[in-house]
Write a protein that holds these residues in place. Structure first.
Motif, PDB file in Angstrom:
ATOM      1  N   LEU A 190       0.828  -1.202   0.000  1.00 25.64           N
ATOM      2  CA  LEU A 190       0.000   0.000   0.000  1.00 25.64           C
ATOM      3  C   LEU A 190       0.863   1.252   0.000  1.00 25.64           C
ATOM      4  CD1 LEU A 190      -2.661  -1.010   2.678  1.00 25.64           C
ATOM      5  CD2 LEU A 190      -2.957  -0.996   0.204  1.00 25.64           C
ATOM      6  N   LEU A 191       0.297   2.334  -0.519  1.00 28.32           N
ATOM      7  CA  LEU A 191       0.985   3.616  -0.439  1.00 28.32           C
ATOM      8  C   LEU A 191       1.204   3.989   1.027  1.00 28.32           C
ATOM      9  CD1 LEU A 191      -0.988   5.715  -3.107  1.00 28.32           C
ATOM     10  CD2 LEU A 191       1.294   4.719  -3.359  1.00 28.32           C
ATOM     11  N   PRO A 192       2.387   4.459   1.387  1.00 33.49           N
ATOM     12  CA  PRO A 192       2.619   4.892   2.776  1.00 33.49           C
ATOM     13  C   PRO A 192       1.613   5.938   3.226  1.00 33.49           C
ATOM     14  CG  PRO A 192       4.687   4.779   1.576  1.00 33.49           C
ATOM     15  CD  PRO A 192       3.600   4.577   0.556  1.00 33.49           C
ATOM     16  N   THR A 193       1.172   6.790   2.300  1.00 32.86           N
ATOM     17  CA  THR A 193       0.199   7.830   2.654  1.00 32.86           C
ATOM     18  C   THR A 193      -1.168   7.239   2.977  1.00 32.86           C
ATOM     19  OG1 THR A 193       0.006   8.130   0.248  1.00 32.86           O
ATOM     20  CG2 THR A 193       1.268   9.779   1.471  1.00 32.86           C
ATOM     21  N   ILE A 194      -1.495   6.111   2.375  1.00 29.69           N
ATOM     22  CA  ILE A 194      -2.750   5.426   2.727  1.00 29.69           C
ATOM     23  C   ILE A 194      -2.621   4.811   4.115  1.00 29.69           C
ATOM     24  CG2 ILE A 194      -4.174   3.395   2.215  1.00 29.69           C
ATOM     25  CD1 ILE A 194      -3.992   4.055  -0.702  1.00 29.69           C
ATOM     26  N   ARG A 195      -1.508   4.117   4.367  1.00 30.09           N
ATOM     27  CA  ARG A 195      -1.317   3.496   5.680  1.00 30.09           C
ATOM     28  C   ARG A 195      -1.332   4.532   6.797  1.00 30.09           C
ATOM     29  NH1 ARG A 195       3.050   0.765   3.052  1.00 30.09           N
ATOM     30  NH2 ARG A 195       4.521   1.845   4.443  1.00 30.09           N
ATOM     31  N   SER A 196      -0.754   5.684   6.543  1.00 29.82           N
ATOM     32  CA  SER A 196      -0.636   6.693   7.597  1.00 29.82           C
ATOM     33  C   SER A 196      -1.972   7.325   7.955  1.00 29.82           C
ATOM     34  CB  SER A 196       0.345   7.790   7.166  1.00 29.82           C
ATOM     35  OG  SER A 196      -0.175   8.540   6.072  1.00 29.82           O
ATOM     36  N   ARG A 197      -2.973   7.188   7.085  1.00 27.77           N
ATOM     37  CA  ARG A 197      -4.283   7.789   7.344  1.00 27.77           C
ATOM     38  C   ARG A 197      -5.274   6.795   7.936  1.00 27.77           C
ATOM     39  NH1 ARG A 197      -1.686  10.866   3.996  1.00 27.77           N
ATOM     40  NH2 ARG A 197      -2.192  13.096   3.773  1.00 27.77           N
ATOM     41  N   CYS A 198      -4.793   5.623   8.278  1.00 27.33           N
ATOM     42  CA  CYS A 198      -5.672   4.586   8.825  1.00 27.33           C
ATOM     43  C   CYS A 198      -5.215   4.179  10.218  1.00 27.33           C
ATOM     44  CB  CYS A 198      -5.674   3.340   7.928  1.00 27.33           C
ATOM     45  SG  CYS A 198      -6.244   3.599   6.242  1.00 27.33           S
ATOM     46  N   ARG A 199      -6.175   3.858  11.061  1.00 31.43           N
ATOM     47  CA  ARG A 199      -5.866   3.135  12.287  1.00 31.43           C
ATOM     48  C   ARG A 199      -5.782   1.655  11.950  1.00 31.43           C
ATOM     49  NH1 ARG A 199      -8.553   4.469  17.957  1.00 31.43           N
ATOM     50  NH2 ARG A 199      -7.201   2.665  18.322  1.00 31.43           N
ATOM     51  N   THR A 200      -5.007   0.928  12.723  1.00 27.24           N
ATOM     52  CA  THR A 200      -4.688  -0.455  12.371  1.00 27.24           C
ATOM     53  C   THR A 200      -5.324  -1.448  13.332  1.00 27.24           C
ATOM     54  OG1 THR A 200      -2.582   0.190  11.381  1.00 27.24           O
ATOM     55  CG2 THR A 200      -2.803  -2.102  12.062  1.00 27.24           C
ATOM     56  N   LEU A 201      -5.873  -2.511  12.752  1.00 26.54           N
ATOM     57  CA  LEU A 201      -6.281  -3.694  13.500  1.00 26.54           C
ATOM     58  C   LEU A 201      -5.502  -4.866  12.913  1.00 26.54           C
ATOM     59  CD1 LEU A 201     -10.157  -3.223  13.714  1.00 26.54           C
ATOM     60  CD2 LEU A 201      -8.521  -2.957  15.585  1.00 26.54           C
ATOM     61  N   ARG A 202      -4.626  -5.457  13.715  1.00 26.37           N
ATOM     62  CA  ARG A 202      -3.747  -6.517  13.210  1.00 26.37           C
ATOM     63  C   ARG A 202      -4.268  -7.882  13.676  1.00 26.37           C
ATOM     64  NH1 ARG A 202       1.355  -5.914  11.376  1.00 26.37           N
ATOM     65  NH2 ARG A 202       1.441  -3.825  12.304  1.00 26.37           N
ATOM     66  N   LEU A 203      -4.494  -8.786  12.729  1.00 24.85           N
ATOM     67  CA  LEU A 203      -4.978 -10.135  13.032  1.00 24.85           C
ATOM     68  C   LEU A 203      -3.870 -11.148  12.731  1.00 24.85           C
ATOM     69  CD1 LEU A 203      -7.613  -8.493  12.919  1.00 24.85           C
ATOM     70  CD2 LEU A 203      -8.703 -10.445  11.804  1.00 24.85           C
ATOM     71  N   GLY A 204      -3.666 -12.071  13.660  1.00 24.27           N
ATOM     72  CA  GLY A 204      -2.641 -13.087  13.490  1.00 24.27           C
ATOM     73  C   GLY A 204      -3.233 -14.435  13.116  1.00 24.27           C
ATOM     74  N   PRO A 205      -2.385 -15.438  12.851  1.00 24.91           N
ATOM     75  CA  PRO A 205      -2.867 -16.785  12.550  1.00 24.91           C
ATOM     76  C   PRO A 205      -3.697 -17.342  13.700  1.00 24.91           C
ATOM     77  CG  PRO A 205      -0.525 -16.571  12.052  1.00 24.91           C
ATOM     78  CD  PRO A 205      -0.909 -15.341  12.807  1.00 24.91           C
ATOM     79  N   LEU A 206      -4.658 -18.170  13.365  1.00 26.85           N
ATOM     80  CA  LEU A 206      -5.538 -18.750  14.365  1.00 26.85           C
ATOM     81  C   LEU A 206      -4.874 -19.932  15.057  1.00 26.85           C
ATOM     82  CD1 LEU A 206      -8.931 -18.792  12.449  1.00 26.85           C
ATOM     83  CD2 LEU A 206      -8.249 -17.214  14.250  1.00 26.85           C
ATOM     84  N   ALA A 207      -5.154 -20.068  16.341  1.00 24.07           N
ATOM     85  CA  ALA A 207      -4.755 -21.269  17.058  1.00 24.07           C
ATOM     86  C   ALA A 207      -5.561 -22.450  16.523  1.00 24.07           C
ATOM     87  CB  ALA A 207      -5.001 -21.085  18.553  1.00 24.07           C
ATOM     88  N   ALA A 208      -5.053 -23.652  16.769  1.00 26.30           N
ATOM     89  CA  ALA A 208      -5.671 -24.855  16.195  1.00 26.30           C
ATOM     90  C   ALA A 208      -7.139 -24.986  16.578  1.00 26.30           C
ATOM     91  CB  ALA A 208      -4.901 -26.097  16.641  1.00 26.30           C
ATOM     92  N   GLU A 209      -7.473 -24.717  17.854  1.00 31.33           N
ATOM     93  CA  GLU A 209      -8.871 -24.888  18.273  1.00 31.33           C
ATOM     94  C   GLU A 209      -9.787 -23.839  17.652  1.00 31.33           C
ATOM     95  OE1 GLU A 209      -6.586 -22.744  21.599  1.00 31.33           O
ATOM     96  OE2 GLU A 209      -6.291 -24.432  20.214  1.00 31.33           O
ATOM     97  N   ASP A 210      -9.269 -22.606  17.485  1.00 32.18           N
ATOM     98  CA  ASP A 210     -10.076 -21.560  16.848  1.00 32.18           C
ATOM     99  C   ASP A 210     -10.290 -21.877  15.368  1.00 32.18           C
ATOM    100  OD1 ASP A 210     -10.466 -19.904  19.105  1.00 32.18           O
ATOM    101  OD2 ASP A 210      -8.467 -19.056  18.876  1.00 32.18           O
TER     102      ASP A 210
END
Length: 373
Positions: A190-210
């Protein structure tokens, strides 16, 4: 928004329900809590970048947020009985009118941007500027119930330069009471200017049970022992669905069997694998085969570097095979170098439409050379 045909959607994994149809999100309670905290603080940002690996639930979270914001009225004041308690969940009743409208793709306060189809009926490989410009008409309409409008871009990584610049202008001057949700598998694209105008929600890999719970919700037919599936999918429900639909567990076992024959090489098995890659309508299986070979090389390199094979095993007896072929850091470097060369080779081969069988055989022969050294 509308959807007038039955063509495959760019934002839906094959064999899986569309994210808007997914009732629950597993394994990402922290991301939901972070968003709810921002909502309750009355400092809700106009743009959110939902990032993480493919298939872990980013789009499901985006559609949950959309339902929640459109179904939750704005609290203008404390009212006669004081302010209501802040919401503790993004859950919205399936019988809520907003839920019904979103399910039917008939919510006037909602727009979803994905790769579109060209004049020849083929799905584009990029989000183009015309896909973004349709938002100008959408923003010109009156607000929906509660005064909110929602836009989901899935995925923002797929925008070409003109589309990205058009979206950037909207992020710089966002329409009133509008929230944009950008889904990203590779934020670096993504353009750095797009990233800088957004708040971030970071999702990681799921655990086996999830992941197992998410697969059951999607209606997947799970194997009796899902340990190998969890290892190959690496916490991605989307990857797991693809493995199940394309018989990926069996395919990885065949690739591993060929590796077990090295350095002598099971030529009959290698030829059979190559023939499967070249079979008619085997495009997706060929892509998966290349991915599984790459995964095997990575797991070989990790085994030699750490002194032990990755757990859980991705196929029966995998640990013993990896340990024999990559017993030390020296062998680990050789396998890592091969992985890099194979990745470049396969990308080039696909770009110039190299015969799939020849590409697979070439890769297997290079594995044999590495094992022999």
């Amino acid at each position: 928004m509308s959807d007038t045909d039955d063509l495959p959607r760019a934002d839906q994994a094959e064999g899986a329900p569309h994210p808007r149809e997914t009732a629950r999100l597993f394994g990402h309670g922290q991301a939901e809590a972070d968003f709810l905290r921002a909502f309750s603080s009355e400092r809700l940002h106009h743009a959110w970048l939902i990032m993480g690996p493919r298939g872990v639930g980013k789009a499901t979270l985006a559609w949950r947020i959309a339902r929640f914001l459109l179904a939750t009225p704005t609290q203008e004041d404390d009212g006669l009985f004081g302010a209501p308690p802040p919401p503790t969940s993004l859950d919205i009743d399936p019988d809520h009118p907003v839920s019904h409208r979103i399910q039917a793709l008939a919510e006037p306060g909602m727009a979803a941007i994905t790769r579109s189809y060209n004049d020849k009926g083929r799905l584009r490989d990029q989000i183009v500027v015309d896909d973004i410009r349709v938002l100008n008409k959408f923003f010109g309409l009156s607000s929906a119930e509660g005064g909110r409008r929602l836009v989901i871009v899935d995925s923002a990584d797929e925008m070409n330069v003109n589309a990205a610049n058009a979206l950037l202008k909207m992020l710089e001057e966002p329409p009133a009471r509008t929230t944009l949700l950008l889904i990203s598998h590779q934020p670096s694209r993504l353009l750095p200017t797009i990233r800088s105008r957004c708040r971030t929600l970071r999702l990681g890999p799921l655990a086996a049970e999830d992941m197992q719970a998410a697969l059951e919700q999607a209606g997947a037919e799970l194997p009796a022992d899902s340990t190998h599936l969890a290892a190959l999918a690496a916490g991605s429900v989307g990857a797991a669905m693809r493995l199940l639909s394309l018989d990926g567990l069996k395919l990885y076992a065949e690739v591993l069997k060929i590796a077990d024959s090295l350095p002598r090489l099971d030529r009959q098995g290698a030829m059979a694998l190559a023939e499967r890659a070249a079979a008619r309508n085997a495009g997706e299986r060929f892509e998966l085969m290349l991915g599984l070979i790459d995964l095997l090389l990575v797991r070989l390199a990790r085994t030699g570097a750490t002194g032990q094979p990755p757990l859980p095993e991705a196929a029966p007896n995998e640990g013993a095979i990896l340990s024999r072929l990559s017993p030390d850091p020296h062998r680990a470097r050789a396998w890592a170098d091969l992985a890099a060369r194979v990745t470049d080779r396969t990308r080039h081969g696909q770009a110039v439409n190299l015969d799939p069988a020849a590409l697979v055989l070439d890769t297997v022969f290079k594995m044999q050379e590495t094992a022999a050294r």
